[in-house]
Scaffold this motif. Structure first.
Motif, PDB file in Angstrom:
ATOM      1  N   ASN A   4       0.806  -1.227   0.000  1.00  0.00           N
ATOM      2  CA  ASN A   4       0.000   0.000   0.000  1.00  0.00           C
ATOM      3  C   ASN A   4       0.839   1.277   0.000  1.00  0.00           C
ATOM      4  O   ASN A   4       0.565   2.213   0.755  1.00  0.00           O
ATOM      5  CB  ASN A   4      -0.954   0.004   1.206  1.00  0.00           C
ATOM      6  N   MET A   5       1.865   1.310  -0.810  1.00  0.00           N
ATOM      7  CA  MET A   5       2.611   2.563  -0.960  1.00  0.00           C
ATOM      8  C   MET A   5       1.723   3.580  -1.680  1.00  0.00           C
ATOM      9  O   MET A   5       1.089   3.271  -2.700  1.00  0.00           O
ATOM     10  CB  MET A   5       3.904   2.327  -1.736  1.00  0.00           C
TER      11      MET A   5
ATOM     12  N   THR B 257       1.515  10.418  -1.355  1.00  0.00           N
ATOM     13  CA  THR B 257       2.503  10.729  -0.324  1.00  0.00           C
ATOM     14  C   THR B 257       3.905  10.854  -0.918  1.00  0.00           C
ATOM     15  O   THR B 257       4.645  11.795  -0.610  1.00  0.00           O
ATOM     16  CB  THR B 257       2.501   9.634   0.764  1.00  0.00           C
ATOM     17  N   ARG B 258       4.257   9.908  -1.788  1.00  0.00           N
ATOM     18  CA  ARG B 258       5.548   9.942  -2.486  1.00  0.00           C
ATOM     19  C   ARG B 258       5.386   9.159  -3.779  1.00  0.00           C
ATOM     20  O   ARG B 258       4.918   8.027  -3.766  1.00  0.00           O
ATOM     21  CB  ARG B 258       6.652   9.340  -1.621  1.00  0.00           C
ATOM     22  N   ASP B 259       5.798   9.765  -4.871  1.00  0.00           N
ATOM     23  CA  ASP B 259       5.505   9.135  -6.156  1.00  0.00           C
ATOM     24  C   ASP B 259       6.736   8.579  -6.879  1.00  0.00           C
ATOM     25  O   ASP B 259       6.595   7.960  -7.936  1.00  0.00           O
ATOM     26  CB  ASP B 259       4.788  10.117  -7.085  1.00  0.00           C
ATOM     27  N   GLN B 260       7.952   8.760  -6.330  1.00  0.00           N
ATOM     28  CA  GLN B 260       9.129   8.286  -7.052  1.00  0.00           C
ATOM     29  C   GLN B 260      10.216   7.856  -6.068  1.00  0.00           C
ATOM     30  O   GLN B 260      10.428   8.492  -5.020  1.00  0.00           O
ATOM     31  CB  GLN B 260       9.664   9.369  -7.977  1.00  0.00           C
ATOM     32  N   TYR B 261      10.925   6.772  -6.441  1.00  0.00           N
ATOM     33  CA  TYR B 261      12.016   6.225  -5.641  1.00  0.00           C
ATOM     34  C   TYR B 261      13.185   5.920  -6.573  1.00  0.00           C
ATOM     35  O   TYR B 261      12.981   5.451  -7.692  1.00  0.00           O
ATOM     36  CB  TYR B 261      11.590   4.939  -4.933  1.00  0.00           C
TER      37      TYR B 261
ATOM     38  N   ASP C  83      -0.624   6.122 -10.822  1.00  0.00           N
ATOM     39  CA  ASP C  83      -1.837   6.470 -10.073  1.00  0.00           C
ATOM     40  C   ASP C  83      -2.936   5.434 -10.256  1.00  0.00           C
ATOM     41  O   ASP C  83      -3.099   4.864 -11.334  1.00  0.00           O
ATOM     42  CB  ASP C  83      -2.344   7.834 -10.538  1.00  0.00           C
ATOM     43  N   VAL C  84      -3.680   5.200  -9.177  1.00  0.00           N
ATOM     44  CA  VAL C  84      -4.934   4.452  -9.230  1.00  0.00           C
ATOM     45  C   VAL C  84      -5.990   5.323  -8.563  1.00  0.00           C
ATOM     46  O   VAL C  84      -5.673   6.269  -7.820  1.00  0.00           O
ATOM     47  CB  VAL C  84      -4.824   3.075  -8.524  1.00  0.00           C
ATOM     48  N   ASN C  85      -7.250   5.025  -8.839  1.00  0.00           N
ATOM     49  CA  ASN C  85      -8.331   5.849  -8.286  1.00  0.00           C
ATOM     50  C   ASN C  85      -8.651   5.394  -6.863  1.00  0.00           C
ATOM     51  O   ASN C  85      -9.607   4.659  -6.623  1.00  0.00           O
ATOM     52  CB  ASN C  85      -9.569   5.759  -9.181  1.00  0.00           C
ATOM     53  N   ASP C  86      -7.834   5.859  -5.943  1.00  0.00           N
ATOM     54  CA  ASP C  86      -8.019   5.498  -4.547  1.00  0.00           C
ATOM     55  C   ASP C  86      -8.412   6.698  -3.695  1.00  0.00           C
ATOM     56  O   ASP C  86      -8.431   6.591  -2.456  1.00  0.00           O
ATOM     57  CB  ASP C  86      -6.745   4.856  -3.987  1.00  0.00           C
ATOM     58  N   ASN C  87      -8.731   7.829  -4.347  1.00  0.00           N
ATOM     59  CA  ASN C  87      -9.126   9.026  -3.598  1.00  0.00           C
ATOM     60  C   ASN C  87     -10.459   9.547  -4.134  1.00  0.00           C
ATOM     61  O   ASN C  87     -10.575   9.863  -5.327  1.00  0.00           O
ATOM     62  CB  ASN C  87      -8.069  10.129  -3.733  1.00  0.00           C
TER      63      ASN C  87
ATOM     64  N   LYS D 220     -14.899  23.595  -7.556  1.00  0.00           N
ATOM     65  CA  LYS D 220     -14.236  22.329  -7.872  1.00  0.00           C
ATOM     66  C   LYS D 220     -14.145  21.452  -6.633  1.00  0.00           C
ATOM     67  O   LYS D 220     -13.781  21.919  -5.552  1.00  0.00           O
ATOM     68  CB  LYS D 220     -12.829  22.583  -8.430  1.00  0.00           C
ATOM     69  N   ALA D 221     -14.446  20.172  -6.846  1.00  0.00           N
ATOM     70  CA  ALA D 221     -14.198  19.182  -5.809  1.00  0.00           C
ATOM     71  C   ALA D 221     -12.755  18.705  -5.944  1.00  0.00           C
ATOM     72  O   ALA D 221     -12.322  18.336  -7.041  1.00  0.00           O
ATOM     73  CB  ALA D 221     -15.168  18.011  -5.951  1.00  0.00           C
ATOM     74  N   ALA D 222     -12.015  18.715  -4.862  1.00  0.00           N
ATOM     75  CA  ALA D 222     -10.597  18.328  -4.897  1.00  0.00           C
ATOM     76  C   ALA D 222     -10.478  16.809  -4.977  1.00  0.00           C
ATOM     77  O   ALA D 222     -11.187  16.070  -4.298  1.00  0.00           O
ATOM     78  CB  ALA D 222      -9.882  18.851  -3.662  1.00  0.00           C
ATOM     79  N   ASP D 223      -9.557  16.353  -5.866  1.00  0.00           N
ATOM     80  CA  ASP D 223      -9.272  14.930  -6.001  1.00  0.00           C
ATOM     81  C   ASP D 223      -7.767  14.778  -6.104  1.00  0.00           C
ATOM     82  O   ASP D 223      -7.144  15.325  -7.014  1.00  0.00           O
ATOM     83  CB  ASP D 223      -9.960  14.364  -7.249  1.00  0.00           C
ATOM     84  N   ALA D 224      -7.180  14.026  -5.164  1.00  0.00           N
ATOM     85  CA  ALA D 224      -5.715  13.884  -5.125  1.00  0.00           C
ATOM     86  C   ALA D 224      -5.184  13.025  -6.261  1.00  0.00           C
ATOM     87  O   ALA D 224      -3.987  13.021  -6.521  1.00  0.00           O
ATOM     88  CB  ALA D 224      -5.282  13.291  -3.783  1.00  0.00           C
TER      89      ALA D 224
END
Length: 535
Positions: free
Chosen positions: A212-213, A217-221, A249-253, A280-284
């Protein structure tokens, strides 16, 4: 004999010994019979070679270490033939048969060398063995580190992936001999990138090490992977590469409105299809995972507004569908819902993937012009009406709440000769000059209604002038009539002549009603009159 020749003989002797041993073990075996056969030129008896017993070269496999850096030639081995009894009667072309490496060798450049050996009788200088070839194999040492030929790597893995999800496989190559020792046996390890990722030591497969990364929160390693030969043992050589892993990205927000209530103010004069508000509704999430649809769930003023989605910004755009009227309704309350367009069933537990908010639209009053009770007022006045006669009345009111007083006036561009007046306060229209229906039968007047804030309304008064009998009949032309002098009283006799001008008499109209007894008089009179005309 030169030193080089001696070395060649020694190498040849070693090669002979090696071939003999390998022949016994099922390897290379060159016999004297084979030599004799090789010397036949046409299938007949051998030439210039005495008959002898079967003999053979005797040598072991020759090996020489690569990368030798000593000052003296490196001893490789010794050639030997079983015909050589050690009494010095056999001479090797390479002198003593000893083989030495005279240059630094690199197995990765050339893995083996094929040399030719010859043994001859020292006295007669005749061959005692057939010419043969032998191989000197360069023995590998661990002098090459593993290399990642395809690095650096770029890879992606979906966020929220389960523990152990494969990301990418890396591969290192080692130029050392994979068939000898462990010089080319590589193991992989992760130097930088823990505890998020791991690498399988034997395969180089990189996997997620944490479940579940979260991309938000962080998108690159950036990982550093090491490959080490000698199976990772002490003294092995190593090489590294970088692996940049991006969480996709996946639709988890779900979408969320930043505020539960929004307020907007618009003027009542706002044109239909204009934008009332944007929110606008915010979507991460990003891309298609952040796409959403808006709808009006309920509210007052049904059909007054519509809402759409701006596909570029994902804003909700509230549009006006019907004209606004502050005096009729000064505010509207709506409830708006935003819903993700592409919902992933894997993350329904994180939902619902929608949110609602309240929107209040306040209508602001504007100074509207006075409005006439009837946009067109029809009036009738006889053409003989005296000056000052009232012919009708116009009426307008201020639609604003303050209901300002109205003053009236005539647009003189529609009454250039000033036939009419209007009372500024009452709106009564009266005649200002005598009218003549025959000159102008209809007057189209524009009436101004002006309120105190200088806003002007416009109406039309259509005045029709009614006809009266004020004109006597008039003959269109002048007539000349002739009578006979002996006409009796009571007789009807009409003779009309119409001449177009004094010099042209081509047009003559004759009307006559007379008794048959007077025919000669009429004819005589015509001749006489016509004769006078031509004199």
């Amino acid at each position: 004999m030169s030193r080089r020749a001696c070395r060649a003989l020694a190498l040849l002797a070693i090669l002979v010994a090696w071939r003999e041993q390998t022949a016994c073990a099922g390897g290379l075996n060159v016999s004297s019979g084979e030599a004799e056969e090789s010397r036949r030129s046409d299938g007949g008896a051998p030439r210039d070679v005495p008959q002898r017993h079967r003999r053979s070269w005797v040598w072991n496999q020759f090996f020489v270490l690569e990368e030798y850096t000593g000052n003296e030639p490196l001893y490789v081995g010794k050639l030997h033939s079983d015909v050589d009894k050690g009494d010095g009667k056999v001479k090797y072309v390479l002198n003593t048969g000893d083989i030495h490496a005279t240059k630094r060798l690199d197995r990765e450049a050339q893995a083996y060398y094929t040399l030719s050996a010859q043994a001859v009788d020292r006295i007669t200088n005749l061959p005692v063995e057939p010419r043969s070839e032998f191989v000197v194999k360069v023995q590998d040492i661990n002098d090459n580190e593993p290399k990642f030929l395809d690095g650096p790597y770029l890879a992606g893995v979906p966020e929220m992936s389960p523990l152990g999800t494969m990301v990418v496989q890396v591969a290192a190559t080692d130029a050392d001999d994979p068939t000898y020792g462990n010089s080319a046996r590589v193991v992989y390890s992760i130097i930088h990138g823990q505890p998020y990722f791991s690498v399988e030591p034997k395969t180089g497969v990189i996997r997620t090490a944490l479940p579940n990364m979260d991309r938000e929160t962080r998108d690159q390693y950036v990982l550093v992977i090491q490959a080490k030969d000698m199976v990772g043992q002490m003294g092995g050589l190593s090489g590294t590469t970088s692996v940049t892993v991006t969480l996709t990205d996946v639709n988890d927000n779900p979408p969320r409105f930043p505020h539960k209530n929004y307020q907007y103010t618009v003027q009542e004069s706002l044109p239909v299809q204009s934008v009332v508000a944007r929110f606008k509704a915010a979507d991460a999430d990003i891309g298609s995972n952040a796409e959403m649809d808006y709808r009006i769930m309920d509210g007052d003023g049904p059909g007054q507004f519509n809402i759409t989605t701006d596909e570029d910004s994902q804003d909700g755009v509230l549009l006006l569908l019907k004209p606004l009227d502050f005096e009729t309704k000064s505010s509207f309350s709506l409830r708006i819902e935003a819903t993700n367009r592409n919902i992933d069933s894997s993350f329904l537990s994180l939902g619902p993937f929608s949110d609602t908010t309240s929107v209040k639209v306040t209508v602001e009053d504007v100074n509207e012009p006075p409005v006439f009770a009837a946009p067109l007022s029809r009036m009738v006045v006889p053409e003989d009406a005296r000056v000052g006669t009232s012919i009708g009345r116009v009426s307008a009111h201020d639609p604003d709440n303050i209901n300002s007083a109205i003053r009236y006036s005539i647009d003189r561009n529609t009454d250039l000769e000033r036939f009419f007046n209007v009372d500024a306060l009452s709106g009564i229209i009266s005649t200002a000059k005598p009218l003549d229906r025959e000159a102008n039968s209809v007057h189209n007047l524009t009436i101004f209604a002006i309120e105190s804030r200088k806003s002007i309304g416009r109406g039309v008064a259509l005045v029709t002038v009614q006809d009266i009998n004020d004109n006597a009949p008039v003959f269109a032309i002048d007539y000349e009539t002739l009578l006979c002098e002996n006409t009796m009283p009571g007789q009807k006799h009409y003779l009309s002549l119409l001449h177009m001008n004094n010099t042209n008499y081509n047009a003559l109209i004759l009307y006559s009603a007379f008794l048959d007894t007077q025919r000669h008089c009429i004819i005589h009179s015509l001749h006489t009159w016509c004769g006078k005309l031509h004199m």
